[in-house]
Motif scaffolding. Structure first.
Motif, PDB file in Angstrom:
ATOM      1  N   LYS A  64       0.853  -1.207   0.000  1.00  0.00           N
ATOM      2  CA  LYS A  64       0.000   0.000   0.000  1.00  0.00           C
ATOM      3  C   LYS A  64       0.882   1.249   0.000  1.00  0.00           C
ATOM      4  O   LYS A  64       0.654   2.198  -0.749  1.00  0.00           O
ATOM      5  CB  LYS A  64      -0.896   0.015   1.251  1.00  0.00           C
ATOM      6  CG  LYS A  64      -2.227  -0.669   1.014  1.00  0.00           C
ATOM      7  CD  LYS A  64      -3.120  -0.521   2.250  1.00  0.00           C
ATOM      8  CE  LYS A  64      -3.860  -1.839   2.442  1.00  0.00           C
ATOM      9  NZ  LYS A  64      -4.075  -2.232   3.820  1.00  0.00           N
ATOM     10  N   GLU A  65       1.894   1.242   0.864  1.00  0.00           N
ATOM     11  CA  GLU A  65       2.773   2.411   0.977  1.00  0.00           C
ATOM     12  C   GLU A  65       3.516   2.658  -0.344  1.00  0.00           C
ATOM     13  O   GLU A  65       3.580   3.786  -0.850  1.00  0.00           O
ATOM     14  CB  GLU A  65       3.773   2.201   2.128  1.00  0.00           C
ATOM     15  CG  GLU A  65       4.602   3.425   2.423  1.00  0.00           C
ATOM     16  CD  GLU A  65       5.512   3.239   3.643  1.00  0.00           C
ATOM     17  OE1 GLU A  65       5.289   3.883   4.682  1.00  0.00           O
ATOM     18  OE2 GLU A  65       6.466   2.447   3.544  1.00  0.00           O
ATOM     19  N   ILE A  66       4.034   1.574  -0.920  1.00  0.00           N
ATOM     20  CA  ILE A  66       4.797   1.721  -2.169  1.00  0.00           C
ATOM     21  C   ILE A  66       3.869   2.184  -3.307  1.00  0.00           C
ATOM     22  O   ILE A  66       4.204   3.080  -4.078  1.00  0.00           O
ATOM     23  CB  ILE A  66       5.498   0.387  -2.540  1.00  0.00           C
ATOM     24  CG1 ILE A  66       6.549   0.040  -1.475  1.00  0.00           C
ATOM     25  CG2 ILE A  66       6.152   0.465  -3.921  1.00  0.00           C
ATOM     26  CD1 ILE A  66       7.145  -1.348  -1.594  1.00  0.00           C
ATOM     27  N   LEU A 105       6.995 -16.354  -6.045  1.00  0.00           N
ATOM     28  CA  LEU A 105       6.739 -14.914  -6.152  1.00  0.00           C
ATOM     29  C   LEU A 105       5.852 -14.676  -7.372  1.00  0.00           C
ATOM     30  O   LEU A 105       6.255 -14.935  -8.505  1.00  0.00           O
ATOM     31  CB  LEU A 105       8.075 -14.164  -6.272  1.00  0.00           C
ATOM     32  CG  LEU A 105       9.042 -14.384  -5.091  1.00  0.00           C
ATOM     33  CD1 LEU A 105      10.371 -13.685  -5.315  1.00  0.00           C
ATOM     34  CD2 LEU A 105       8.428 -13.881  -3.786  1.00  0.00           C
ATOM     35  N   LYS A 106       4.623 -14.220  -7.117  1.00  0.00           N
ATOM     36  CA  LYS A 106       3.620 -14.056  -8.196  1.00  0.00           C
ATOM     37  C   LYS A 106       3.472 -12.582  -8.553  1.00  0.00           C
ATOM     38  O   LYS A 106       3.223 -11.747  -7.675  1.00  0.00           O
ATOM     39  CB  LYS A 106       2.261 -14.598  -7.731  1.00  0.00           C
ATOM     40  CG  LYS A 106       2.302 -16.084  -7.411  1.00  0.00           C
ATOM     41  CD  LYS A 106       1.494 -16.894  -8.427  1.00  0.00           C
ATOM     42  CE  LYS A 106       1.855 -18.367  -8.426  1.00  0.00           C
ATOM     43  NZ  LYS A 106       1.493 -19.111  -7.251  1.00  0.00           N
ATOM     44  N   ASN A 107       3.589 -12.312  -9.853  1.00  0.00           N
ATOM     45  CA  ASN A 107       3.514 -10.933 -10.328  1.00  0.00           C
ATOM     46  C   ASN A 107       2.164 -10.298  -9.968  1.00  0.00           C
ATOM     47  O   ASN A 107       1.117 -10.871 -10.227  1.00  0.00           O
ATOM     48  CB  ASN A 107       3.712 -10.920 -11.846  1.00  0.00           C
ATOM     49  CG  ASN A 107       4.148  -9.566 -12.320  1.00  0.00           C
ATOM     50  OD1 ASN A 107       3.668  -8.552 -11.809  1.00  0.00           O
ATOM     51  ND2 ASN A 107       5.061  -9.535 -13.267  1.00  0.00           N
ATOM     52  N   ARG A 108       2.173  -9.130  -9.366  1.00  0.00           N
ATOM     53  CA  ARG A 108       0.919  -8.461  -8.960  1.00  0.00           C
ATOM     54  C   ARG A 108       0.639  -7.218  -9.791  1.00  0.00           C
ATOM     55  O   ARG A 108      -0.328  -6.511  -9.551  1.00  0.00           O
ATOM     56  CB  ARG A 108       0.968  -8.094  -7.477  1.00  0.00           C
ATOM     57  CG  ARG A 108       2.029  -7.076  -7.108  1.00  0.00           C
ATOM     58  CD  ARG A 108       2.050  -6.791  -5.621  1.00  0.00           C
ATOM     59  NE  ARG A 108       0.987  -5.903  -5.208  1.00  0.00           N
ATOM     60  CZ  ARG A 108       1.088  -4.570  -5.141  1.00  0.00           C
ATOM     61  NH1 ARG A 108       2.215  -3.967  -5.499  1.00  0.00           N
ATOM     62  NH2 ARG A 108       0.072  -3.848  -4.736  1.00  0.00           N
ATOM     63  N   LEU A 109       1.508  -6.899 -10.744  1.00  0.00           N
ATOM     64  CA  LEU A 109       1.312  -5.637 -11.471  1.00  0.00           C
ATOM     65  C   LEU A 109       0.470  -5.832 -12.723  1.00  0.00           C
ATOM     66  O   LEU A 109       0.485  -6.879 -13.343  1.00  0.00           O
ATOM     67  CB  LEU A 109       2.670  -5.028 -11.847  1.00  0.00           C
ATOM     68  CG  LEU A 109       3.567  -4.630 -10.668  1.00  0.00           C
ATOM     69  CD1 LEU A 109       4.819  -3.912 -11.159  1.00  0.00           C
ATOM     70  CD2 LEU A 109       2.815  -3.747  -9.671  1.00  0.00           C
ATOM     71  N   VAL A 131       8.826  -6.434  -3.424  1.00  0.00           N
ATOM     72  CA  VAL A 131       7.468  -6.329  -2.853  1.00  0.00           C
ATOM     73  C   VAL A 131       6.560  -5.478  -3.743  1.00  0.00           C
ATOM     74  O   VAL A 131       5.357  -5.726  -3.861  1.00  0.00           O
ATOM     75  CB  VAL A 131       7.561  -5.753  -1.416  1.00  0.00           C
ATOM     76  CG1 VAL A 131       6.197  -5.341  -0.888  1.00  0.00           C
ATOM     77  CG2 VAL A 131       8.184  -6.776  -0.485  1.00  0.00           C
ATOM     78  N   GLN A 132       7.138  -4.469  -4.394  1.00  0.00           N
ATOM     79  CA  GLN A 132       6.345  -3.645  -5.306  1.00  0.00           C
ATOM     80  C   GLN A 132       5.735  -4.510  -6.414  1.00  0.00           C
ATOM     81  O   GLN A 132       4.587  -4.354  -6.790  1.00  0.00           O
ATOM     82  CB  GLN A 132       7.249  -2.582  -5.941  1.00  0.00           C
ATOM     83  CG  GLN A 132       6.540  -1.698  -6.955  1.00  0.00           C
ATOM     84  CD  GLN A 132       7.528  -0.821  -7.730  1.00  0.00           C
ATOM     85  OE1 GLN A 132       8.606  -1.294  -8.114  1.00  0.00           O
ATOM     86  NE2 GLN A 132       7.174   0.424  -7.951  1.00  0.00           N
ATOM     87  N   LYS A 133       6.506  -5.448  -6.902  1.00  0.00           N
ATOM     88  CA  LYS A 133       6.108  -6.169  -8.108  1.00  0.00           C
ATOM     89  C   LYS A 133       5.460  -7.530  -7.840  1.00  0.00           C
ATOM     90  O   LYS A 133       4.709  -8.042  -8.658  1.00  0.00           O
ATOM     91  CB  LYS A 133       7.386  -6.376  -8.945  1.00  0.00           C
ATOM     92  CG  LYS A 133       7.128  -6.432 -10.411  1.00  0.00           C
ATOM     93  CD  LYS A 133       8.366  -6.286 -11.252  1.00  0.00           C
ATOM     94  CE  LYS A 133       7.944  -6.611 -12.674  1.00  0.00           C
ATOM     95  NZ  LYS A 133       9.029  -6.958 -13.518  1.00  0.00           N
ATOM     96  N   TYR A 134       5.787  -8.131  -6.682  1.00  0.00           N
ATOM     97  CA  TYR A 134       5.367  -9.526  -6.465  1.00  0.00           C
ATOM     98  C   TYR A 134       4.643  -9.724  -5.145  1.00  0.00           C
ATOM     99  O   TYR A 134       4.970  -9.085  -4.144  1.00  0.00           O
ATOM    100  CB  TYR A 134       6.596 -10.459  -6.483  1.00  0.00           C
ATOM    101  CG  TYR A 134       7.295 -10.452  -7.821  1.00  0.00           C
ATOM    102  CD1 TYR A 134       6.836 -11.248  -8.872  1.00  0.00           C
ATOM    103  CD2 TYR A 134       8.401  -9.629  -8.046  1.00  0.00           C
ATOM    104  CE1 TYR A 134       7.466 -11.226 -10.105  1.00  0.00           C
ATOM    105  CE2 TYR A 134       9.028  -9.602  -9.273  1.00  0.00           C
ATOM    106  CZ  TYR A 134       8.550 -10.394 -10.309  1.00  0.00           C
ATOM    107  OH  TYR A 134       9.159 -10.356 -11.531  1.00  0.00           O
ATOM    108  N   ASP A 135       3.692 -10.687  -5.166  1.00  0.00           N
ATOM    109  CA  ASP A 135       3.148 -11.206  -3.914  1.00  0.00           C
ATOM    110  C   ASP A 135       4.042 -12.355  -3.490  1.00  0.00           C
ATOM    111  O   ASP A 135       4.548 -13.102  -4.335  1.00  0.00           O
ATOM    112  CB  ASP A 135       1.706 -11.694  -4.127  1.00  0.00           C
ATOM    113  CG  ASP A 135       0.741 -10.515  -4.237  1.00  0.00           C
ATOM    114  OD1 ASP A 135       0.944  -9.530  -3.500  1.00  0.00           O
ATOM    115  OD2 ASP A 135      -0.179 -10.580  -5.092  1.00  0.00           O
ATOM    116  N   GLY A 152       3.940   4.222  -6.960  1.00  0.00           N
ATOM    117  CA  GLY A 152       3.116   3.691  -8.036  1.00  0.00           C
ATOM    118  C   GLY A 152       3.729   2.414  -8.571  1.00  0.00           C
ATOM    119  O   GLY A 152       4.547   1.772  -7.892  1.00  0.00           O
ATOM    120  N   LYS A 153       3.355   2.079  -9.831  1.00  0.00           N
ATOM    121  CA  LYS A 153       3.785   0.773 -10.347  1.00  0.00           C
ATOM    122  C   LYS A 153       4.701   0.886 -11.556  1.00  0.00           C
ATOM    123  O   LYS A 153       5.128  -0.112 -12.115  1.00  0.00           O
ATOM    124  CB  LYS A 153       2.543  -0.050 -10.704  1.00  0.00           C
ATOM    125  CG  LYS A 153       1.676  -0.296  -9.492  1.00  0.00           C
ATOM    126  CD  LYS A 153       0.438  -1.094  -9.772  1.00  0.00           C
ATOM    127  CE  LYS A 153      -0.267  -1.381  -8.436  1.00  0.00           C
ATOM    128  NZ  LYS A 153      -1.553  -1.986  -8.539  1.00  0.00           N
TER     129      LYS A 153
END
Ligand code: HEM
Length: 486
Positions: A320-322, A482-486, A449-453, A327-328
């Motif tokens: 959330k903070e990132i 590590l699963k991409n969240r973007l 953490v920005q990019k992956y769960d 942003g992404k």
């Protein structure tokens, strides 16, 4: 801190008490067995805490005739290691430092050589950070390789320690030689494997620092032969790269360590100075010392991802903070750091809980010193109980709980984290890689953490947070998905 040739398990060097030793009061003695004294002392977080509760800040252990003083608590550690730093900065002059570190390469250096090499590193780091190829830029280049490794795994289980070690080794290489290995380079993964194993082998061979003759026993129970091989192989890679580096034409503004070392050699030669500590042999040992010295950050990173997979709520707070601040569409940079207090708090909390440098190497007293009404005698070894600061309930409430929120105040700002920096040691021998370690942890952790769960490997229970002690405190190996969240 590091798993160095002096572990805290015993000693054979006689404690030379000066003439009026009868007047000296040693700190309370932890009873040991008749034959080996306190040889079974293990520098683990629970052991330090137990000794501390039982005896107070200073505890005497005696092993095979060697007096060792365990030092606990922030005030007393500061008094011993900082206020008395001139008498407490040296390591004991034992086998491992002589045999593998050859008394050079900062970490393994003594006396004047150490002083000169340390000054050189501090000056060079200043030069590096004042240019465009600063420490952050070296780390940022490698973060891209780190993310490539994760991407290639495509959500399948990934061996975190391997990815961490390889990329960390590339960062050190890049600082040493001004350029990194290409992603996937085989020499790099071999070098990272050698360095990792050497770290463990140094810990396994600790007893040789006290009974050197054990190396002549048949077989390799204490890893002396294996360590010889690993150290020689690492030095070979450094030497080959240094030889190539010498042939290269350098830009006028090049700031890498080996080039700076060559420039320092030239300056010393021209000034007719004694080259002690700055010969070509020292150049190799210097590279070796850096590769070896950086090991604790690989464990700190491995702890970070393990804590994160245990605490999905923390990951989601960080995301959330990132997302809010960065942003992404771009990667985090060090400029973002002040705007990401929660992410920083997570890093401090991992450093605190894991206390990687729990088994920081012993130091030796070069003179008697008086502390808390006791005499710590010349030639006694000092066992720094750094983890007692991180686990002190009067500094950190409920220290056994992983709670990054402890470092965030009601206004959402970072606070109360400063003492965690004592994990990087206290006094004149403080870690020279502290700023690099903090950059590395911040950029790698926030970028992932920005990019992956972060998920556990399906079908396997979560690896325990208890960890194991190999000189330093390390987590057991584990895989993550590590699963991409973007
Ligand atoms: C979380 C990460 C790290 C921790 C907790 C840590 C901890 C320590 C500690 C406790 C010492 C003092 C050891 C002693 O008494 O001799 C030390 C020294 C040192 N560290 Fe680190 N370290 C970390 C990362 C790094 C990194 C990334 C480097 C990069 C090269 C590095 C390089 C060194 C060097 C060269 C020394 C020797 C300083 C001297 O002898 O004057 N460290 N570190």
């Amino acid at each position: 801190m590091i798993s160095l040739p002096v572990t805290t398990t015993g000693g054979a060097i006689q404690n030379k008490m000066s003439k009026n030793s009868s007047a000296k009061i040693l700190p309370p003695r932890e009873p040991g067995s008749f034959l080996v004294g306190n040889y079974d002392f293990k520098p683990t977080i629970p052991t330090y805490l137990e000794l501390w509760r039982k005896h107070g800040d200073l505890i005497t252990l005696v092993t095979f005739g060697q007096t060792m003083i365990v030092v606990c608590g922030h005030k007393t550690l500061t008094e011993v290691l900082e206020q008395n730093g001139e008498n407490t900065y040296e390591h004991p002059f034992v086998f491992g430092f002589r045999e593998y570190f050859e008394c050079s390469g900062i970490l393994g250096a003594f006396g004047q050589v150490w002083k000169k090499q340390r000054k050189f590193v501090i000056d060079t780091l200043r030069k590096i950070d004042s240019g465009s190829a600063n420490q952050e830029s070296h780390v940022a280049d490698v973060v891209e390789d780190f993310l490539k490794d994760v991407e290639l795994a495509n959500g399948q289980p990934i061996e975190m320690k391997k990815v961490i070690n390889t990329n960390h080794c590339n960062i050190i290489f890049s600082l040493l030689f001004g350029e990194k290995f290409e992603h996937g380079d085989e020499t790099l993964s071999r070098l990272a494997g050698l360095v990792e194993e050497a770290g463990y082998a140094v810990s396994d061979s600790g007893v040789l620092s006290f009974f050197e003759w054990l190396k002549y026993l048949p077989g390799d129970l204490f890893k002396a032969k294996r360590l010889r091989y690993l150290v020689d192989e690492i030095k070979k890679v450094v030497k080959e790269s240094a030889d190539k580096h010498k042939e290269k034409t350098h830009d006028a503004d090049a700031t890498d360590f080996i080039y700076s070392f060559m420039q320092e050699q030239e300056r010393m030669t021209q000034a007719g100075e004694d080259m002690e500590g700055f010969t070509d042999r020292d150049m190799i040992l210097f590279g070796f010392g850096f590769l070896f010295g950086g090991i604790p950050v690989t464990h700190a990173l491995a702890w970070s991802f393990l804590y994160l997979v245990h605490h999905p709520d923390v990951v989601s707070n960080m995301q959330k903070e990132i997302d809010n601040i960065i942003g992404k569409n771009r990667l985090p940079t060090m400029e973002d750091r002040p705007s990401l207090p929660y992410c920083q708090a997570v890093i401090y909390e991992v450093l605190r809980m894991a206390s990687v440098s729990s088994g920081a190497p012993a130091h030796v007293l070069s003179a008697d010193i008086e502390v808390n009404g006791y005499t710590l005698p010349k030639d006694a070894w000092l066992i720094p109980g750094l983890s007692t600061i991180n686990w002190d309930p009067s500094i950190h409430t409920e220290p056994e709980k992983f709670n990054p929120g402890r470092f965030i105040n009601d206004e959402g700002q970072l606070f109360g984290y400063e003492k965690v920096y004592t994990s990087f040691f206290i006094g004149p021998r403080t870690c020279l890689g502290q700023s690099l370690a903090m950059i590395e942890m911040f950029l790698i952790i926030t970028s992932v953490v920005q990019k992956y769960d972060i998920g556990n490997e399906p079908g396997n229970p979560l690896v325990s947070l208890e960890g194991i002690y190999k000189g330093v405190h390390i987590p057991s190996p584990y895989n993550l998905c590590l699963k991409n969240r973007l």
